[in-house]
Design a protein around this motif. Structure first.
Motif, mmCIF file in Angstrom:
data_model
loop_
_atom_site.group_PDB
_atom_site.id
_atom_site.type_symbol
_atom_site.label_atom_id
_atom_site.label_comp_id
_atom_site.label_asym_id
_atom_site.label_seq_id
_atom_site.Cartn_x
_atom_site.Cartn_y
_atom_site.Cartn_z
ATOM 1 N N VAL A 190 0.849 -1.193 0.000
ATOM 2 C CA VAL A 190 0.000 0.000 0.000
ATOM 3 C C VAL A 190 0.887 1.246 0.000
ATOM 4 N N ASP A 191 0.712 2.078 -1.027
ATOM 5 C CA ASP A 191 1.486 3.318 -1.163
ATOM 6 C C ASP A 191 0.540 4.506 -1.198
ATOM 7 N N THR A 192 0.852 5.526 -0.409
ATOM 8 C CA THR A 192 0.081 6.770 -0.412
ATOM 9 C C THR A 192 0.982 7.885 -0.894
ATOM 10 N N VAL A 193 0.534 8.568 -1.947
ATOM 11 C CA VAL A 193 1.359 9.571 -2.619
ATOM 12 C C VAL A 193 0.606 10.891 -2.673
ATOM 13 N N ALA A 194 1.310 11.986 -2.424
ATOM 14 C CA ALA A 194 0.748 13.336 -2.545
ATOM 15 C C ALA A 194 1.688 14.179 -3.394
ATOM 16 N N GLU A 195 1.156 14.696 -4.486
ATOM 17 C CA GLU A 195 1.953 15.543 -5.387
ATOM 18 C C GLU A 195 3.258 14.865 -5.798
ATOM 19 N N GLY A 196 3.168 13.563 -6.055
ATOM 20 C CA GLY A 196 4.331 12.825 -6.511
ATOM 21 C C GLY A 196 5.282 12.386 -5.420
ATOM 22 N N ALA A 197 5.028 12.791 -4.185
ATOM 23 C CA ALA A 197 5.910 12.427 -3.069
ATOM 24 C C ALA A 197 5.271 11.329 -2.238
ATOM 25 N N MET A 198 6.064 10.305 -1.901
ATOM 26 C CA MET A 198 5.564 9.216 -1.064
ATOM 27 C C MET A 198 5.399 9.708 0.365
ATOM 28 N N ILE A 199 4.183 9.568 0.890
ATOM 29 C CA ILE A 199 3.956 10.005 2.270
ATOM 30 C C ILE A 199 3.663 8.834 3.208
ATOM 31 N N ASP A 200 3.408 7.645 2.646
ATOM 32 C CA ASP A 200 3.198 6.475 3.510
ATOM 33 C C ASP A 200 3.365 5.215 2.677
ATOM 34 N N HIS A 201 3.904 4.176 3.317
ATOM 35 C CA HIS A 201 4.050 2.875 2.667
ATOM 36 C C HIS A 201 4.009 1.788 3.737
ATOM 37 N N TRP A 202 3.290 0.727 3.459
ATOM 38 C CA TRP A 202 3.338 -0.441 4.311
ATOM 39 C C TRP A 202 2.978 -1.666 3.478
ATOM 40 N N SER A 203 3.351 -2.841 3.979
ATOM 41 C CA SER A 203 3.118 -4.085 3.249
ATOM 42 C C SER A 203 2.501 -5.120 4.181
ATOM 43 N N ARG A 204 2.020 -6.171 3.555
ATOM 44 C CA ARG A 204 1.283 -7.186 4.313
ATOM 45 C C ARG A 204 1.288 -8.500 3.544
ATOM 46 N N ARG A 205 1.405 -9.597 4.259
ATOM 47 C CA ARG A 205 1.201 -10.925 3.693
ATOM 48 C C ARG A 205 0.066 -11.584 4.454
#
Length: 342
Positions: free
Chosen positions: A95-110
């Motif tokens: 899961v990636d959250t992007v604002a104006e081309g900049a990454m503001i959050d990332h996390w992963s899950r299995r």
């Protein structure tokens, strides 16, 4: 080959329609009882993305620790599924959250998903952001096919809990009749989110840093096509804040009203429409058509067989007097031509 051999090898009348009828009856029973259960489950393997967009959102730019308002935020969830045994599938989610081309959050899950129920299974290296102590529960994304109107636990990986998705009613999305479910996650601290942030965020003019945790509050709505369990549309109102440990106060970290892209709504609705027709055909339409047709053919075959048998018996009975007369005539001729003895 003699005529007697040909007669013995000829199939009785009615055999073919009776055989076809029996096959159709068997197929009518197998489609809902066997084939449906194997088609209705989630695919064991595949890739898909869910892209949600929020216009007019705001977030805290942590490079400058300043609030940025009126921006577009995109939250993209990527899923890669692989078979895991006959009934499960292993999902690797990012899961990636992007604002104006900049990454503001990332996390992963299995997560290991039961393909029949759509729920997570505690097994085989599951984790959230590397935390393997988690025990995920509830729905992962899709609903089970043909499920009734009921509430369902739905796992929020960020807060490590599965509040209920509550059934609220029916709507129409892209021409499809769908069910609407809503889940409310009250303000909850995200595990392992504590970090050092400037103290001035909470106390103007303060120097140094304080430890603050990330808190999440979200209301998410899913629109689900009930025959297939396909999520056709989703909406999410998110409020993320920073709260200092051992002190009062909070600052906004992110606010967004996220919705599924229009092209994804149309695509998922079309996918649900086609799959719904297939499942309906397997569960009801095909059996209701094949069953009566098979019964009629089986009955027709039996009638033809009985008629064939009765006609054969009649011919044998009609020929018997003629055969007897012929034998008597032969006997008379033989007796008339016999030479008397001296």
């Amino acid at each position: 080959m003699s005529a007697d051999d040909t007669a013995r090898r000829r199939l009785p009348r009615g055999t073919v329609p009776a055989a076809v009828g029996a096959f159709l009856l068997t197929l009518a029973a197998m489609l809902p009882l066997y084939v449906y259960d194997r088609v209705a489950v989630l695919p064991a393997q595949g890739r898909f993305e869910v892209t949600m967009v929020a216009d007019g959102a705001g977030y805290l730019d942590t490079s400058r620790w300043e609030w940025v308002d009126g921006v577009r935020i995109i939250r993209n969830t990527s899923v890669s599924a692989q078979p895991h045994g006959p009934d499960w599938s292993a999902w690797e989610m990012s899961v990636d959250t992007v604002a104006e081309g900049a990454m503001i959050d990332h996390w992963s899950r299995r997560v290991i998903v039961d393909r029949g129920t759509g729920r997570s299974v505690n097994c085989c290296g599951e984790h959230v952001n590397g935390d393997r102590a988690v025990r995920q529960a509830g729905l992962v994304f899709s609903w089970p096919a043909g499920v009734g109107e009921a509430d369902h636990p739905f796992y929020d990986a960020e807060v490590r809990a599965a509040p209920l998705m509550e059934f609220e009613g029916t709507d129409e999305v892209a021409g499809l009749s769908v069910r609407r479910y809503t889940q409310e996650v009250s303000a909850t601290q995200v595990p392992e989110s504590a970090r050092e942030v400037p103290a001035r965020l909470f106390t103007p003019g303060a120097q140094g840093t304080v430890t603050a945790g990330r808190w999440l509050q979200v209301v998410r709505t899913y629109w689900v096509e009930p025959v297939t369990g396909t999520v056709v549309n989703t909406h999410e109102a998110r409020l993320e804040t920073l709260r200092p440990q051992n002190a009062d106060g909070e600052v906004h970290l992110l606010y967004a009203e996220l919705g599924l892209r229009e092209n994804q709504i149309a695509g998922r609705a079309e996918q649900a429409r086609v799959r719904s027709l297939t499942l309906r055909a397997l569960e009801s339409w095909a059996p209701w058509a094949l069953g009566p047709a098979g019964g009629l053919l089986l009955a027709a075959g039996a009638v033809l067989a009985l008629r064939d048998r009765s006609r054969g018996g009649g011919r044998a009975g009609d020929d018997a007097p003629a055969v007897a007369d012929a034998k008597a005539a032969d006997s008379g001729e033989t007796a008339g031509n016999r030479v008397p003895s001296a």
